[in-house]
Every structure is written in structure tokens, then in C-alpha cells.
Design an enzyme around this catalytic site. Structure first.
Site, PDB file in Angstrom:
ATOM      1  N   MET A  18      10.360  25.176  -0.032  1.00  0.00           N
ATOM      2  CA  MET A  18       9.546  24.200  -0.763  1.00  0.00           C
ATOM      3  C   MET A  18      10.390  23.265  -1.619  1.00  0.00           C
ATOM      4  SD  MET A  18       6.248  24.896  -3.245  1.00  0.00           S
ATOM      5  CE  MET A  18       5.374  25.927  -2.086  1.00  0.00           C
ATOM      6  N   LYS A  56       0.841  -1.204   0.000  1.00  0.00           N
ATOM      7  CA  LYS A  56       0.000   0.000   0.000  1.00  0.00           C
ATOM      8  C   LYS A  56       0.875   1.253   0.000  1.00  0.00           C
ATOM      9  CE  LYS A  56      -0.343  -0.231   5.060  1.00  0.00           C
ATOM     10  NZ  LYS A  56      -1.162  -0.733   6.185  1.00  0.00           N
ATOM     11  N   TYR A 101      14.206  31.806   4.369  1.00  0.00           N
ATOM     12  CA  TYR A 101      12.987  32.531   4.755  1.00  0.00           C
ATOM     13  C   TYR A 101      13.028  32.898   6.229  1.00  0.00           C
ATOM     14  CZ  TYR A 101      10.554  31.519   0.379  1.00  0.00           C
ATOM     15  OH  TYR A 101      10.166  31.473  -0.934  1.00  0.00           O
ATOM     16  N   ARG A 136     -10.482   0.216  14.716  1.00  0.00           N
ATOM     17  CA  ARG A 136     -10.463   0.974  13.466  1.00  0.00           C
ATOM     18  C   ARG A 136     -11.619   0.517  12.586  1.00  0.00           C
ATOM     19  NH1 ARG A 136      -4.622   1.256  10.623  1.00  0.00           N
ATOM     20  NH2 ARG A 136      -5.127  -0.916  10.127  1.00  0.00           N
TER      21      ARG A 136
END
Ligand SMILES: *Cc1c(COP(=O)(O)O)cnc(C)c1O
Length: 369
Positions: A311, A41, A264, A136
Site C-alpha cells: 500500500m 478536469k 507480501y 456517451r
């Protein structure tokens, strides 16, 4: 989906040879000859779902587990014919689609079966999910489970392939809650009116540290990826090989005078003359802002990440002048040193699973066979 930036030097390196070795060693370690279903997964915990799925099957896995129907469909589209189980809840309206693609679905309630019965479908393989304490998904009530079994028994369009549960604390040294779940599950599945091909409860941690006698399938995730499911809380019974590393290169270097601000917010200020390099990876790649202050390896030496992670880029402080093109390792071995996923996870106050899964599609995966 974002396509990987292949013309930039940042990439994840995946060692398929070690994945295969880990699968083989877990199979050797199992005491009850259980079938291994490799959990792929979330793009195989960021490693690449198709490549890992193929490697695991080659190494002896009997099937694959995924979280969503779409992950299963993508494996089928790529030509995987092995059994695939979807671990999450799939909308009952897609029962026909799953059956047609020979994809096994998890059934977490009687209501799901009743609703599915109204659809047009045939030959749907199902695994009933019992909630023994994870809280769950799954059935907690024995009567509901019995009624679910009756529905399957009386509707030949369903194929009873499995019944399973999932542990909340199999990776903890204290086994009390584990044992409580284990006995609850065994009580729930005693003397059911139908028999299942697979009865399973083991994730990686269970397969490494517990004996699941009476069960015949293991859902193997994180251990296949070379990681200790417990972090460092319990010692591994045998060595697992690392499969995942993250590398980039220096793309820009400068010598800054004392008192120079970087990044930044101008939060960093050099307190001497410093060699500063820029590395083209940032939080959009999943190297999160909270990694500020963590280290990377250059030429086997530890270099701190200075200033804010932005980023697409971050800055590091070098021990001396290095030229653009010099390799930078964020996870894995470089020279004589290594930064492990566990170390990164501890710095970021999370678990290694999350560090891997955060790394984005923008990073190309490069495979070593
Ligand atoms: C993800 C998952 C697994 C695999 O867990 P690991 O700790 O990675 O081995 C097994 N079973 C279920 C139900 C899961 O969701």
C-alpha cells in the site's frame, strides 16, 4: 480529502513552463484561429487544476473545461474569472448556482432545458451537446436538437454560448469513423434557428491531426500535458514537452543472502546476494500492484520492482550499494535514462491518461516555473 504527505520524499514534479510552451505551440499549429479551452478536469490530469489553469490562461488559452460543477466552483473560488465549461451533465437544480458563478453548462437533452425552465435562474450559458457517434451523452436526433434550440430562443434566461460534439477515434490512423462523426455533426447543426458563439468538436487529437475548418474552439487536454494522444500510433506534427514526472528516494537498504523472500506472499526470492532498497510509495499513491516487475531509475540505471507492491512501500533490486536518500525516479528522466508515461502504460496494459489519473492526493505536486 487526503492531504499530501509532504514530509515523505515521494512527489510529482509538474513543469508549468513546458505546459505553457505546449499550449503556445498548439495555438501556433491551429489553422482556423480557434480559441483554446484548456481541459483541467480530474485535477488537470493529476497535475493540479489551479496551477495548470493559470498557466494555460497565461499562455493564451481563452477558457477552461472541467468535468464537474464542483471543479468549476473550485476554480472560481480560487479567483479564476475566465470562461469555464462543465463538460459532463450537471443536475438541473444547480442551474442557478452555475449562472451566478458565470459557469457554462453542457446540455445533453431537450428534457434538461425543459426541467431547468421550472427553476429560478438567469443568464445561464449553455453548450448544446450532439452525440455524433461517441455514444456517451448528447442529442442524436435532429428534431430534438431543433426543439432544444426553440426553447433557448424563447427563454432569454438561456445564453446560447456553444454547440459541440466529441470524437471516439480522432487518435486513430484510420479516419473512417472520424469522418462519419464529422459529417453527422455538420448535418445536425446545419441551419439552426439560433447562432452560437462557439461551434466546437476538437479534442487534442483532432487539433493535432485534423482540420476543423468552420469551427472556432478547441478543447485541449492531453497534448497540453506533453503526451501523444494516440500513444505511439500516429506521429506528432511537432514536439510536445514533457510536463509530469514522479520521484522518490531510497529510505532503507539491505544486502540479502541468496534465497531471501521479499514482500507480501513472499513471492520474490533472491537468486544471489542482492542489494535491496525500499521506496516509500505504493498502491495507495496510485502506483498500482500491477507495476510489480516494472522498473525505476536509480543513478541513471534501471532497477526492477521486486515482490508485491504494497500500500505504501515497494522494494527494488539495486545494481550495488546505494545509501538512503538516493533519488529514485518512477516516471521521467534520471541520469541518462528516462521512463515515460507511455512505457508505464504499456507495461500496465492501459493508457497514459489512466497512469496519471491514478496517482493520488497523497503525493505532493511540486511546480517548476
Ligand atoms: C476530456 C475531454 C476532452 C479532452 O480530451 P484530450 O484527449 O485529453 O484532449 C475534450 N472534450 C471532452 C468532451 C472531454 O471529455
Amino acid at each position: 480529502m487526503m492531504s499530501p504527505s509532504i514530509h515523505r520524499p515521494s512527489h510529482i514534479e509538474v513543469n508549468l513552463r513546458n505546459i505553457k510552451e505546449n499550449v503556445k505551440n498548439v495555438i501556433k499549429h491551429l489553422k482556423n484561429n480557434e480559441d483554446v479551452f484548456a481541459v483541467v478536469k480530474a485535477n488537470a490530469y493529476s497535475h493540479g487544476m489551479l496551477e495548470v489553469g493559470r498557466a494555460a490562461l497565461e499562455a493564451g488559452a481563452s477558457g477552461l473545461c472541467v468535468a464537474t460543477l464542483d471543479e468549476a466552483l473550485s476554480l472560481r473560488e480560487s479567483g479564476i474569472v475566465a470562461p469555464i465549461l462543465v463538460l459532463g451533465i450537471t443536475d438541473a437544480r444547480f442551474a442557478d448556482l452555475a449562472a451566478q458563478q458565470n459557469i457554462s453548462l453542457t446540455v445533453a437533452s431537450k428534457g434538461w432545458l425543459a426541467f431547468t425552465q421550472k427553476q429560478k435562474f438567469d443568464g445561464l450559458k449553455v453548450h448544446l451537446k450532439v452525440d455524433s457517434g461517441m455514444g456517451r451523452i448528447g442529442m442524436t436526433d435532429r428534431n430534438e436538437l431543433l426543439e432544444a434550440c426553440e426553447i433557448i430562443k424563447n427563454d432569454s434566461r438561456f445564453i446560447a454560448e456553444g454547440i459541440f460534439t466529441h470524437f471516439a477515434t480522432a487518435d486513430e490512423p484510420d479516419t473512417k469513423y472520424f469522418e462519419k462523426q464529422e459529417s453527422k455533426f455538420k448535418e445536425m447543426i446545419k441551419d439552426l434557428p439560433i447562432t452560437f458563439k462557439y461551434k466546437h468538436m476538437a479534442n487534442s487529437a483532432t487539433s493535432l491531426w485534423h482540420n476543423d475548418q468552420g469551427f472556432n474552439m478547441v478543447r485541449l487536454g492531453v497534448a497540453m500535458y506533453g503526451l501523444n494522444p494516440s500513444g505511439e500510433a500516429i506521429e506528432l506534427p511537432f514536439e510536445l514537452k514533457p510536463t509530469f514526472s514522479l520521484h522518490s528516494e531510497i529510505v532503507f537498504v539491505k544486502k540479502v543472502p541468496v534465497g531471501t523472500n521479499l514482500g507480501y506472499g513472499a513471492t520474490y526470492e533472491s537468486d544471489e546476494e542482492e542489494w535491496i532498497a525500499t521506496v516509500p510509495i505504493g498502491y495507495a499513491d496510485g502506483w498500482l500492484r500491477r507495476m510489480q516487475g516494472f522498473e525505476v531509475l536509480v543513478d541513471g540505471k534501471r532497477c526492477p520492482i521486486v515482490g508485491r507492491v504494497s500500500m505504501d512501500q515497494l522494494m527494488i533490486k539495486l545494481p550495488g550499494p546505494y545509501i538512503p536518500g538516493t533519488k529514485v525516479t518512477l516516471l521521467g528522466k534520471n541520469g541518462g535514462d528516462e521512463i515515460t508515461l507511455q512505457e508505464a502504460a504499456e507495461f500496465a496494459d492501459t493508457i497514459h491518461y489512466e497512469i496519471m489519473c491514478s496517482l493520488s492526493e497523497r503525493l505532493p505536486r511540486i511546480y517548476i516555473n
